[in-house]
Design a protein around this motif. Structure first.
Motif, PDB file in Angstrom:
ATOM      1  N   ASN A 241       0.711  -1.224   0.080  1.00 46.82           N
ATOM      2  CA  ASN A 241      -0.048  -0.028   0.076  1.00 46.82           C
ATOM      3  C   ASN A 241       0.992   1.310  -0.247  1.00 46.82           C
ATOM      4  N   TYR A 242       1.963   1.216   0.076  1.00 46.28           N
ATOM      5  CA  TYR A 242       3.057   2.449   0.258  1.00 46.28           C
ATOM      6  C   TYR A 242       3.566   2.581  -1.124  1.00 46.28           C
ATOM      7  N   ALA A 243       3.649   3.702  -1.491  1.00 50.01           N
ATOM      8  CA  ALA A 243       4.241   4.311  -2.833  1.00 50.01           C
ATOM      9  C   ALA A 243       5.487   4.949  -2.648  1.00 50.01           C
ATOM     10  N   PHE A 244       6.226   5.343  -3.536  1.00 53.33           N
ATOM     11  CA  PHE A 244       7.649   5.771  -3.596  1.00 53.33           C
ATOM     12  C   PHE A 244       7.614   6.982  -2.759  1.00 53.33           C
ATOM     13  N   GLU A 245       6.821   7.894  -2.756  1.00 50.03           N
ATOM     14  CA  GLU A 245       6.829   9.178  -1.991  1.00 50.03           C
ATOM     15  C   GLU A 245       6.788   8.721  -0.540  1.00 50.03           C
ATOM     16  N   ASP A 246       6.333   7.523  -0.163  1.00 47.85           N
ATOM     17  CA  ASP A 246       6.113   7.213   1.292  1.00 47.85           C
ATOM     18  C   ASP A 246       7.488   6.895   1.753  1.00 47.85           C
ATOM     19  N   TRP A 247       8.188   6.126   1.056  1.00 43.63           N
ATOM     20  CA  TRP A 247       9.637   5.772   1.137  1.00 43.63           C
ATOM     21  C   TRP A 247      10.640   6.865   1.338  1.00 43.63           C
TER      22      TRP A 247
ATOM     23  N   ILE B  59      19.220  21.922   9.528  1.00 46.25           N
ATOM     24  CA  ILE B  59      18.934  20.495   8.461  1.00 46.25           C
ATOM     25  C   ILE B  59      17.665  19.800   9.058  1.00 46.25           C
ATOM     26  N   ALA B  60      17.558  19.696  10.408  1.00 45.05           N
ATOM     27  CA  ALA B  60      16.287  18.984  10.953  1.00 45.05           C
ATOM     28  C   ALA B  60      14.930  19.827  10.676  1.00 45.05           C
ATOM     29  N   THR B  61      14.904  21.156  10.665  1.00 48.03           N
ATOM     30  CA  THR B  61      14.016  22.033  10.238  1.00 48.03           C
ATOM     31  C   THR B  61      13.664  21.953   8.832  1.00 48.03           C
ATOM     32  N   ASN B  62      14.636  21.786   7.783  1.00 48.03           N
ATOM     33  CA  ASN B  62      14.183  21.544   6.502  1.00 48.03           C
ATOM     34  C   ASN B  62      13.854  20.103   6.211  1.00 48.03           C
ATOM     35  N   CYS B  63      14.341  19.078   7.066  1.00 47.68           N
ATOM     36  CA  CYS B  63      13.969  17.707   6.983  1.00 47.68           C
ATOM     37  C   CYS B  63      12.136  17.655   7.221  1.00 47.68           C
ATOM     38  N   LEU B  64      12.112  18.639   8.419  1.00 46.67           N
ATOM     39  CA  LEU B  64      10.515  18.505   8.853  1.00 46.67           C
ATOM     40  C   LEU B  64       9.722  19.173   7.682  1.00 46.67           C
ATOM     41  N   ILE B  65      10.194  20.131   6.738  1.00 47.78           N
ATOM     42  CA  ILE B  65       9.464  20.661   5.972  1.00 47.78           C
ATOM     43  C   ILE B  65       9.221  19.691   4.668  1.00 47.78           C
ATOM     44  N   GLY B  66      10.341  18.948   4.547  1.00 46.18           N
ATOM     45  CA  GLY B  66      10.205  17.937   3.383  1.00 46.18           C
ATOM     46  C   GLY B  66       8.938  16.788   4.025  1.00 46.18           C
ATOM     47  N   VAL B  67       9.125  16.335   5.170  1.00 40.13           N
ATOM     48  CA  VAL B  67       8.302  15.184   5.792  1.00 40.13           C
ATOM     49  C   VAL B  67       6.714  15.882   5.680  1.00 40.13           C
ATOM     50  N   VAL B  68       6.790  17.116   5.886  1.00 44.28           N
ATOM     51  CA  VAL B  68       5.193  17.598   6.034  1.00 44.28           C
ATOM     52  C   VAL B  68       4.569  17.656   4.594  1.00 44.28           C
ATOM     53  N   PHE B  69       5.541  18.220   3.570  1.00 41.66           N
ATOM     54  CA  PHE B  69       4.847  18.202   2.250  1.00 41.66           C
ATOM     55  C   PHE B  69       4.806  16.637   1.452  1.00 41.66           C
ATOM     56  N   LEU B  70       5.856  16.306   1.761  1.00 37.81           N
ATOM     57  CA  LEU B  70       5.965  14.811   1.047  1.00 37.81           C
ATOM     58  C   LEU B  70       4.913  13.843   1.690  1.00 37.81           C
ATOM     59  N   GLY B  71       4.552  13.996   3.248  1.00 37.20           N
ATOM     60  CA  GLY B  71       3.900  13.159   3.963  1.00 37.20           C
ATOM     61  C   GLY B  71       2.304  13.471   3.354  1.00 37.20           C
ATOM     62  N   SER B  72       2.088  14.599   2.949  1.00 34.77           N
ATOM     63  CA  SER B  72       0.716  15.179   2.593  1.00 34.77           C
ATOM     64  C   SER B  72       0.514  14.415   1.392  1.00 34.77           C
ATOM     65  N   VAL B  73       1.307  13.928   0.745  1.00 40.47           N
ATOM     66  CA  VAL B  73       1.033  13.390  -0.665  1.00 40.47           C
ATOM     67  C   VAL B  73       0.312  12.000  -0.207  1.00 40.47           C
ATOM     68  N   MET B  74       0.848  11.218   1.029  1.00 40.72           N
ATOM     69  CA  MET B  74       0.251  10.162   1.044  1.00 40.72           C
ATOM     70  C   MET B  74      -1.104  10.461   1.623  1.00 40.72           C
ATOM     71  N   CYS B  75      -1.543  11.395   2.384  1.00 34.85           N
ATOM     72  CA  CYS B  75      -2.756  11.725   2.884  1.00 34.85           C
ATOM     73  C   CYS B  75      -3.654  12.001   1.633  1.00 34.85           C
ATOM     74  N   VAL B  76      -3.437  12.609   0.655  1.00 35.62           N
ATOM     75  CA  VAL B  76      -4.265  12.911  -0.635  1.00 35.62           C
ATOM     76  C   VAL B  76      -4.430  11.591  -1.157  1.00 35.62           C
ATOM     77  N   ARG B  77      -3.423  10.793  -1.256  1.00 35.89           N
ATOM     78  CA  ARG B  77      -3.539   9.306  -2.144  1.00 35.89           C
ATOM     79  C   ARG B  77      -4.760   8.495  -1.321  1.00 35.89           C
ATOM     80  N   VAL B  78      -4.599   8.495  -0.033  1.00 37.14           N
ATOM     81  CA  VAL B  78      -5.607   7.688   0.497  1.00 37.14           C
ATOM     82  C   VAL B  78      -6.875   8.567   1.166  1.00 37.14           C
ATOM     83  N   SER B  79      -7.058   9.587   0.968  1.00 40.88           N
ATOM     84  CA  SER B  79      -8.155  10.530   1.133  1.00 40.88           C
ATOM     85  C   SER B  79      -8.155  10.689   2.937  1.00 40.88           C
TER      86      SER B  79
END
Length: 190
Positions: free
Chosen positions: A29-35, A68-88
């Protein structure tokens, strides 16, 4: 309401329950953006741990770990949102759909899907314009281009746009969305 019946379980029965093989992990059930999000999350975690360790154990903290941690958090939020859109799974109010006639509820759900697609298309365009303006900035503590972060946000919006189009198509084929029949989407999870 029915009364729940609880039976006594012996310690031997509990001990034997651990003899059963655990269910196989299903990662289909996981897509490439999840990884990618998973990897960025652990990089962020390592930076936060390193910051904690150097600050409180060594009493000489590394300044770059916070950025670096702050910038990683930004990436986690926006790339993690992709999963939320994919699974509604973004926050939504579906109570209204239970009181509307089915054709009206279906029309409203289609409208919501189209507004979501429009929003992500507009966000992609805005992010593209923003990246053009600040493309040459550098990070403060590490000599890296800041556009790495901006491009990850833009990639998140582009992927959310693509996934929202896929969700819209799936909703059209299925004949209903998560707003209309949330119970059908709960069955998939559990």
């Amino acid at each position: 309401m029915s009364q729940e019946i609880h039976l006594q379980t012996t310690p031997e029965e509990i001990a034997h329950s651990f003899d059963e093989a655990p269910p196989a992990a299903d990662i289909s059930n996981y897509a490439f953006e999840d990884w990618i999000t998973f990897v960025i999350f652990w990089v962020m975690t390592a930076c936060v741990f390193l910051q904690f360790f150097t600050r409180y154990v060594l009493n000489d903290s590394y300044a770059w770990t916070e950025e670096i941690a702050t910038n990683c958090l930004i990436g986690v939020v926006f790339l993690g949102s992709v999963m939320c859109v994919r699974v509604s799974r973004h926050i939504q109010v579906d109570v209204l759909y239970h009181y509307l006639p089915r054709p009206l509820a279906r029309g409203l759900a289609i409208f919501v899907d189209l507004v979501r697609i429009g929003f992500f298309a507009y966000a992609c365009w805005l992010m593209w314009r923003y990246v053009e303006i600040v493309a040459h900035e550098r990070m403060v503590t590490v000599d890296l281009p800041r556009n790495i972060v901006f491009y990850s946000v833009m990639a998140g919006f582009v992927l959310m746009l693509i996934r929202s189009i896929q969700v819209f198509i799936a909703n059209q084929r299925r004949g209903y969305s998560v707003l209309e029949k949330p119970e059908e989407f709960q069955k998939v999870e559990g």
